[in-house]
Scaffold this active site. Structure first.
Site, PDB file in Angstrom:
ATOM      1  N   HIS A  44       0.831  -1.208   0.000  1.00 26.40           N
ATOM      2  CA  HIS A  44       0.000   0.000   0.000  1.00 26.40           C
ATOM      3  C   HIS A  44       0.864   1.255   0.000  1.00 26.40           C
ATOM      4  O   HIS A  44       1.625   1.501   0.937  1.00 26.40           O
ATOM      5  CB  HIS A  44      -0.907   0.012   1.230  1.00 26.40           C
ATOM      6  CG  HIS A  44      -2.025   1.001   1.134  1.00 26.40           C
ATOM      7  ND1 HIS A  44      -3.244   0.694   0.548  1.00 26.40           N
ATOM      8  CD2 HIS A  44      -2.117   2.285   1.518  1.00 26.40           C
ATOM      9  CE1 HIS A  44      -4.037   1.752   0.603  1.00 26.40           C
ATOM     10  NE2 HIS A  44      -3.368   2.735   1.177  1.00 26.40           N
ATOM     11  N   ASP A  46       0.292   5.532  -1.119  1.00 27.30           N
ATOM     12  CA  ASP A  46      -0.698   6.536  -1.524  1.00 27.30           C
ATOM     13  C   ASP A  46      -0.111   7.667  -2.362  1.00 27.30           C
ATOM     14  O   ASP A  46      -0.670   8.761  -2.399  1.00 27.30           O
ATOM     15  CB  ASP A  46      -1.377   7.122  -0.287  1.00 27.30           C
ATOM     16  CG  ASP A  46      -2.495   6.239   0.236  1.00 27.30           C
ATOM     17  OD1 ASP A  46      -3.496   6.077  -0.475  1.00 27.30           O
ATOM     18  OD2 ASP A  46      -2.367   5.697   1.346  1.00 27.30           O
ATOM     19  N   GLU A 147      -8.891   1.453  -2.623  1.00 31.42           N
ATOM     20  CA  GLU A 147      -9.007   1.506  -1.165  1.00 31.42           C
ATOM     21  C   GLU A 147     -10.377   2.018  -0.746  1.00 31.42           C
ATOM     22  O   GLU A 147     -10.583   3.202  -0.557  1.00 31.42           O
ATOM     23  CB  GLU A 147      -7.909   2.385  -0.562  1.00 31.42           C
ATOM     24  CG  GLU A 147      -7.888   2.313   0.956  1.00 31.42           C
ATOM     25  CD  GLU A 147      -6.811   3.174   1.580  1.00 31.42           C
ATOM     26  OE1 GLU A 147      -6.482   2.941   2.755  1.00 31.42           O
ATOM     27  OE2 GLU A 147      -6.299   4.088   0.899  1.00 31.42           O
ATOM     28  N   HIS A 174     -13.292   1.669   3.666  1.00 32.28           N
ATOM     29  CA  HIS A 174     -12.253   2.552   4.184  1.00 32.28           C
ATOM     30  C   HIS A 174     -12.698   2.924   5.602  1.00 32.28           C
ATOM     31  O   HIS A 174     -12.828   2.044   6.436  1.00 32.28           O
ATOM     32  CB  HIS A 174     -12.017   3.763   3.290  1.00 32.28           C
ATOM     33  CG  HIS A 174     -10.822   4.565   3.710  1.00 32.28           C
ATOM     34  ND1 HIS A 174     -10.924   5.824   4.255  1.00 32.28           N
ATOM     35  CD2 HIS A 174      -9.501   4.256   3.708  1.00 32.28           C
ATOM     36  CE1 HIS A 174      -9.714   6.263   4.568  1.00 32.28           C
ATOM     37  NE2 HIS A 174      -8.831   5.337   4.242  1.00 32.28           N
ATOM     38  N   HIS A 220      -9.139  -2.128   7.343  1.00 35.01           N
ATOM     39  CA  HIS A 220     -10.227  -1.147   7.492  1.00 35.01           C
ATOM     40  C   HIS A 220     -11.605  -1.761   7.782  1.00 35.01           C
ATOM     41  O   HIS A 220     -12.585  -1.003   7.832  1.00 35.01           O
ATOM     42  CB  HIS A 220     -10.348  -0.250   6.252  1.00 35.01           C
ATOM     43  CG  HIS A 220      -9.301   0.824   6.171  1.00 35.01           C
ATOM     44  ND1 HIS A 220      -9.388   2.013   6.852  1.00 35.01           N
ATOM     45  CD2 HIS A 220      -8.141   0.887   5.487  1.00 35.01           C
ATOM     46  CE1 HIS A 220      -8.333   2.758   6.580  1.00 35.01           C
ATOM     47  NE2 HIS A 220      -7.546   2.096   5.753  1.00 35.01           N
ATOM     48  N   HIS A 241      -2.382  -3.173   4.632  1.00 33.23           N
ATOM     49  CA  HIS A 241      -1.610  -2.254   5.481  1.00 33.23           C
ATOM     50  C   HIS A 241      -2.210  -2.220   6.884  1.00 33.23           C
ATOM     51  O   HIS A 241      -2.865  -1.283   7.279  1.00 33.23           O
ATOM     52  CB  HIS A 241      -1.520  -0.850   4.857  1.00 33.23           C
ATOM     53  CG  HIS A 241      -2.827  -0.187   4.547  1.00 33.23           C
ATOM     54  ND1 HIS A 241      -3.815  -0.763   3.797  1.00 33.23           N
ATOM     55  CD2 HIS A 241      -3.301   1.044   4.888  1.00 33.23           C
ATOM     56  CE1 HIS A 241      -4.838   0.067   3.692  1.00 33.23           C
ATOM     57  NE2 HIS A 241      -4.549   1.168   4.356  1.00 33.23           N
ATOM     58  N   ASP A 310       2.269   2.053   3.845  1.00 30.67           N
ATOM     59  CA  ASP A 310       1.310   3.162   3.884  1.00 30.67           C
ATOM     60  C   ASP A 310       2.004   4.510   3.671  1.00 30.67           C
ATOM     61  O   ASP A 310       1.526   5.545   4.133  1.00 30.67           O
ATOM     62  CB  ASP A 310       0.533   3.169   5.195  1.00 30.67           C
ATOM     63  CG  ASP A 310      -0.868   3.761   5.054  1.00 30.67           C
ATOM     64  OD1 ASP A 310      -1.223   4.197   3.949  1.00 30.67           O
ATOM     65  OD2 ASP A 310      -1.608   3.785   6.054  1.00 30.67           O
TER      66      ASP A 310
END
Length: 427
Positions: A44, A46, A147, A174, A220, A241, A310
């Site tokens: 993961h 971003d 995600e 999420h 999540h 993650h 992450d």
């Protein structure tokens, strides 16, 4: 008082000797060797979200060789020996019921364009074999994970379309409930449960993901959803993650009983580096992250561990793991703690490759077993309209919306079957 002046040649020699001593750290030397043999696959990152936030996805305004406002750029990727990356196609929960699908498609698009702009660094990948191929060419295999289930707008057709665009995992939620699944905040008591885990449509979605060959990501979600998916999925799952709850009791982390089940079902937990999930505080160190690796290995075995940093999705990172370039430090720390070469290579990438290969095997098996049968076809039963009705959604295609479609999918099928039996009895 006299000040001793050190000749420049001596200073250069001293610096050189320090560099050599650092390079001769046997754990780091071994770490780099192992990373040259096995791809580091991170679950993961971003960076695509940072490209939207900082540049509105205008890649022509960005140079990833010199970008300095992110945890990730090309020099850091090279230094960190990043063999493969799941880039996150993330959009916030406030897009739900609005433009989540459009924004997610734009995030998928920016990953594709990033690979096209820097072909010497990135190679787009959708399979375990393509990851291996990219690694053999000294490129970073670039995969996509969406995600948050809100990105689908409760549509199996959207799920399939995203798969065809290269998406290879979906994080079920999420930090918001969807019309068909509860998110992790329910376990904190800050949000109410809406579905007691997964709704009937949520279970449809899991079955369809197995059929497609898409990785199911349980980062999540609530513990209830974790266990429901582990009960029903025919393929292993991932936590892209998440860290260990016993080390840091944060509800985004994975409890021990679930770690045991991930081992039993041959899935993977990819450890998150966010300080709040590492130590449950604002500060952390590389050693604290290694504690999560040790704990997961102790409870679930070395076969369920991976890296899920992450980066560029969090605001606080441990000392020693400040950006993507620092990951070899963690690999060296695991070796320092007595991890074997095989255990380290498993965590680097072999575990994730095994999971992907099994997901691909399940897809092929379902296609082969169900060839030519209705059960092998894509699921085209939509979510009941009453479960998604909102001011931004029309009811086109739903006959008598709000009446017959207030029934669950199962109840609807039973009603139709009963109607058919009555009709045949009368005529």
């Amino acid at each position: 008082m006299l000040t001793k002046v050190i000749p420049a040649s001596c200073l250069a020699l001293w610096i050189s000797s320090c560099a050599i001593a650092l390079a001769q750290d046997p754990n780091m030397t071994r770490a780099l060797q192992l990373m040259s043999e096995t791809p580091l696959i991170d679950g993961h990152n971003d960076l695509p979200w940072q490209l939207r936030k900082q540049f509105n996805n205008e890649l022509n305004k960005v140079d990833l060789h010199t970008l300095s406002t992110t945890h990730t750029n090309i020099p850091k990727i090279k230094q960190g020996r990043l063999g493969a990356q799941f880039w996150s196609a993330y959009v916030p929960c406030d897009t739900q019921y609005k433009d989540a699908v459009r924004q997610t498609l734009e995030q998928i698009d920016v990953v594709h364009r990033m690979c096209q702009k820097y072909p010497e660094t990135f190679m787009f990948a959708t399979s375990s074999q393509e990851i291996k191929h990219a690694f053999s060419m000294n490129k970073t295999a670039s995969l996509i994970g969406v995600e948050g289930g809100h990105s689908l707008d409760s549509s199996l057709g959207t799920l399939r379309t995203m798969y065809h665009l290269g998406v290879r995992y979906l994080t079920i939620t999420h930090s918001c409930n969807t019309p068909w699944a509860d998110n992790w905040l329910v376990d904190t008591g800050s949000e109410p449960s809406q579905h007691n885990g997964l709704s009937p449509f949520g279970k449809q979605l899991i079955v369809e993901m197995n059929r497609l060959g898409m990785l199911i990501d349980l980062a999540h979600v609530t513990e209830k959803v974790m266990n429901q998916v582990l009960d029903m999925s025919k393929a292993p799952v991932i936590f892209s993650h998440s860290s260990a709850y016993s080390v840091c009791p944060h509800k985004r982390n994975v409890p021990d009983d679930v770690l045991v089940r991930v081992n039993q079902t041959k899935g993977i937990v990819m450890v998150n580096f966010y300080n709040d999930y590492v130590t449950c505080s604002r500060t952390a160190t590389l050693s604290d992250v290694a504690d999560h690796f040790d704990h997961i290995k102790k409870v679930g075995g070395a076969g369920i561990i991976g890296f899920g940093g992450d980066y560029d999705g969090v605001t606080r990172l441990p000392v020693g793991l400040e950006d993507v370039s620092k990951v070899p430090n963690l690999v060296a720390e695991l070796l320092r703690r007595g991890w074997t070469d095989e255990e380290v290579k498993a965590a680097l990438g072999n575990n994730l490759l095994r999971v992907m290969e099994e997901v691909e095997r399940v897809r092929k098996k379902k296609k082969r077993e169900n060839h030519g049968t209705m059960t092998g076809m894509p699921d085209d039963v939509p979510i009941p309209y009453d479960e998604v009705k909102n001011p931004c959604r029309t009811s086109v295609g739903y006959p008598d919306a709000g009446a017959i479609h207030s029934l669950s999918t199962v109840a609807l099928l039973l009603a139709l079957a009963l109607q058919a039996c009555i009709s045949s009895a009368v005529y």
